[in-house]
Design a protein around this motif. Structure first.
Motif, short mmCIF file in Angstrom:
data_model
loop_
_atom_site.label_atom_id
_atom_site.label_comp_id
_atom_site.label_asym_id
_atom_site.label_seq_id
_atom_site.Cartn_x
_atom_site.Cartn_y
_atom_site.Cartn_z
N ILE A 192 37.28 42.61 44.51
CA ILE A 192 36.92 41.71 42.20
C ILE A 192 37.37 43.10 42.22
O ILE A 192 37.82 42.72 41.32
CB ILE A 192 34.94 41.36 42.81
CG1 ILE A 192 35.53 40.01 43.51
CG2 ILE A 192 34.71 41.25 41.35
CD1 ILE A 192 33.52 39.18 43.95
N LEU A 193 36.97 44.04 42.39
CA LEU A 193 37.16 45.48 41.50
C LEU A 193 38.66 45.53 41.01
O LEU A 193 39.57 45.68 39.62
CB LEU A 193 36.34 46.49 41.22
CG LEU A 193 35.66 46.41 40.76
CD1 LEU A 193 34.23 47.86 41.77
CD2 LEU A 193 34.42 46.40 39.62
N VAL A 194 39.41 45.43 41.58
CA VAL A 194 40.88 45.96 41.54
C VAL A 194 41.42 44.20 40.82
O VAL A 194 42.15 44.34 40.36
CB VAL A 194 41.21 45.34 43.20
CG1 VAL A 194 43.44 45.95 42.85
CG2 VAL A 194 40.70 46.92 43.21
N VAL A 195 41.38 42.87 41.97
CA VAL A 195 41.98 41.46 40.30
C VAL A 195 41.52 41.16 39.25
O VAL A 195 42.27 41.44 38.51
CB VAL A 195 40.73 40.56 41.65
CG1 VAL A 195 41.01 39.39 40.81
CG2 VAL A 195 41.87 40.38 42.94
N VAL A 196 40.20 41.89 38.69
CA VAL A 196 39.62 41.95 37.25
C VAL A 196 40.59 42.85 36.48
O VAL A 196 40.74 42.73 35.77
CB VAL A 196 37.76 41.96 37.76
CG1 VAL A 196 37.07 42.48 36.09
CG2 VAL A 196 37.56 40.84 37.25
N THR A 197 40.48 44.69 37.13
CA THR A 197 41.30 45.07 36.72
C THR A 197 42.50 44.97 36.50
O THR A 197 43.54 45.01 35.28
CB THR A 197 40.80 46.24 37.15
OG1 THR A 197 39.89 46.95 37.44
CG2 THR A 197 42.17 47.45 36.41
N ALA A 198 43.61 44.20 37.86
CA ALA A 198 44.68 43.73 36.90
C ALA A 198 44.80 42.58 36.09
O ALA A 198 45.94 42.76 35.37
CB ALA A 198 44.82 43.60 38.45
N GLY A 213 44.99 40.50 28.97
CA GLY A 213 44.05 40.92 28.44
C GLY A 213 42.32 40.54 28.82
O GLY A 213 42.01 40.06 30.21
N ILE A 214 41.23 39.75 27.58
CA ILE A 214 40.73 39.49 28.15
C ILE A 214 40.43 37.90 28.88
O ILE A 214 39.71 37.45 30.22
CB ILE A 214 39.22 38.48 27.19
CG1 ILE A 214 38.98 40.26 25.99
CG2 ILE A 214 38.27 38.16 26.91
CD1 ILE A 214 37.97 39.72 24.74
N ALA A 215 41.53 37.07 28.60
CA ALA A 215 41.85 35.81 29.23
C ALA A 215 42.11 36.03 31.09
O ALA A 215 41.82 35.64 32.28
CB ALA A 215 42.37 34.67 28.92
N GLY A 216 42.82 37.30 31.27
CA GLY A 216 43.31 37.08 32.33
C GLY A 216 41.91 38.29 33.05
O GLY A 216 41.66 37.45 34.85
N ALA A 217 40.73 38.84 32.48
CA ALA A 217 39.40 39.24 33.04
C ALA A 217 38.84 37.87 33.81
O ALA A 217 37.77 37.79 34.86
CB ALA A 217 38.43 39.26 32.08
N PHE A 218 38.40 37.06 33.03
CA PHE A 218 37.81 35.24 33.48
C PHE A 218 38.60 34.96 34.16
O PHE A 218 38.51 34.37 35.33
CB PHE A 218 37.83 34.38 31.92
CG PHE A 218 36.64 35.35 30.96
CD1 PHE A 218 35.46 34.48 31.23
CD2 PHE A 218 37.14 35.19 30.20
CE1 PHE A 218 34.09 34.91 30.00
CE2 PHE A 218 36.31 35.95 28.84
CZ PHE A 218 34.47 35.56 29.40
#
Length: 276
Positions: free
Chosen positions: A234-240, A246-251
């Protein structure tokens, strides 16, 4: 769009508009309280840790310079805002057609498949759709419980701006691990600025307690095993996702990864069954 689904969407939109009207006017005060909390945290660090004001100011300056150096120019910012608005509009239009004609569109795709690929594609599609639905419902429920729990603690401790802080907590729940950490930090800093270190410690304890209950009890119960991903993944995916979009990618990064993993797992299981 079916009548019941339309009523659910209207209800969600109405609740969102009501919450925004109640909290929008308080975000300016929230920013001031957050600045005061940062100042008090800075005083605590310099008074109790072996670090001088000059060293801390240098570190803060380097961080601000890095952020300002990566910030876009005004023209680029306007272009980015236009792209974000266009992306949101496109997403809403696509969502409407998926809700209205999604079943017939999927049948059209399956009719183009032949032989064993048709059954495999149908199974993988069903698994991915179930995973996306389970993730969306589970995340919304968990985020709402986090917001209610932390918001209630803020109200009981008489921390100002409890409603916008609860809203931030709710939105942060859609970004696993990182979102909850950021939202909890903001709540603690506001409590530190408004009511002092004792209240801030109590808010910190409440945030940790709510997140522990959510992580160890509610999330496994609501999400079950269908959408589980390892915290490191999850950490790697959220960071990537954040670096790419940007923010949309984190969501959207975690649900995309969960759906992709479920589809791959379904394909592997079917192929293993066929080989056996």
């Amino acid at each position: 769009m079916p009548g019941p689904l339309l009523r659910h969407v209207d209800a969600l939109v109405g609740v969102g508009v009501l919450v925004w009207n109640l909290t929008a006017s308080q975000f300016g005060e929230l920013s001031q309280q957050l600045d005061q909390g940062l100042d008090r945290a800075r005083d605590f660090v310099t008074a109790n840790l072996p670090i001088t004001d000059a060293q801390l100011d240098k570190l803060v300056k380097q961080t601000r310079d890095g952020l300002s150096g990566s910030a876009p120019d005004p023209v680029g910012g306007a272009r980015t805002a236009a792209e974000v608005f266009g992306s949101i509009l496109l997403a809403l239009v696509l969502l409407f057609f998926l809700l209205k004609d999604g079943r017939s569109m999927w049948r059209w795709v399956l009719r183009r498949m032949t032989g064993p690929n048709r059954e495999l594609t149908a199974a993988a599609g069903r698994a991915g759709w179930r995973t996306l639905g389970a993730y969306s419902r589970g995340t919304m429920v968990v985020a709402a419980i986090d917001a209610i729990g932390i918001g209630l603690a803020l109200v009981l401790l008489r921390v100002p701006l409890a409603l916008p802080l609860a809203l931030i907590t709710f939105l942060g729940g859609f970004v696993p691990i990182i979102g909850a950490t950021v939202a909890g930090t903001i709540a603690v800093l506001v409590a530190l600025a408004a009511n002092g270190p004792t209240t801030a410690l109590l808010v910190l304890a409440a945030v940790i307690a709510v997140q522990q209950i959510e992580g160890n009890l509610l999330e496994p119960l609501v999400m079950k095993r269908q959408v589980q991903l390892h915290p490191a993944v999850i950490l790697v995916v959220v960071t990537a996702g954040t670096l790419v979009a940007g923010i949309a990618g984190a969501f959207v990064s975690v649900p995309i990864a969960a759906v992709a993993w479920r589809i791959l797992d379904t394909v592997q299981r079917h192929r293993a069954a066929d080989s056996a």
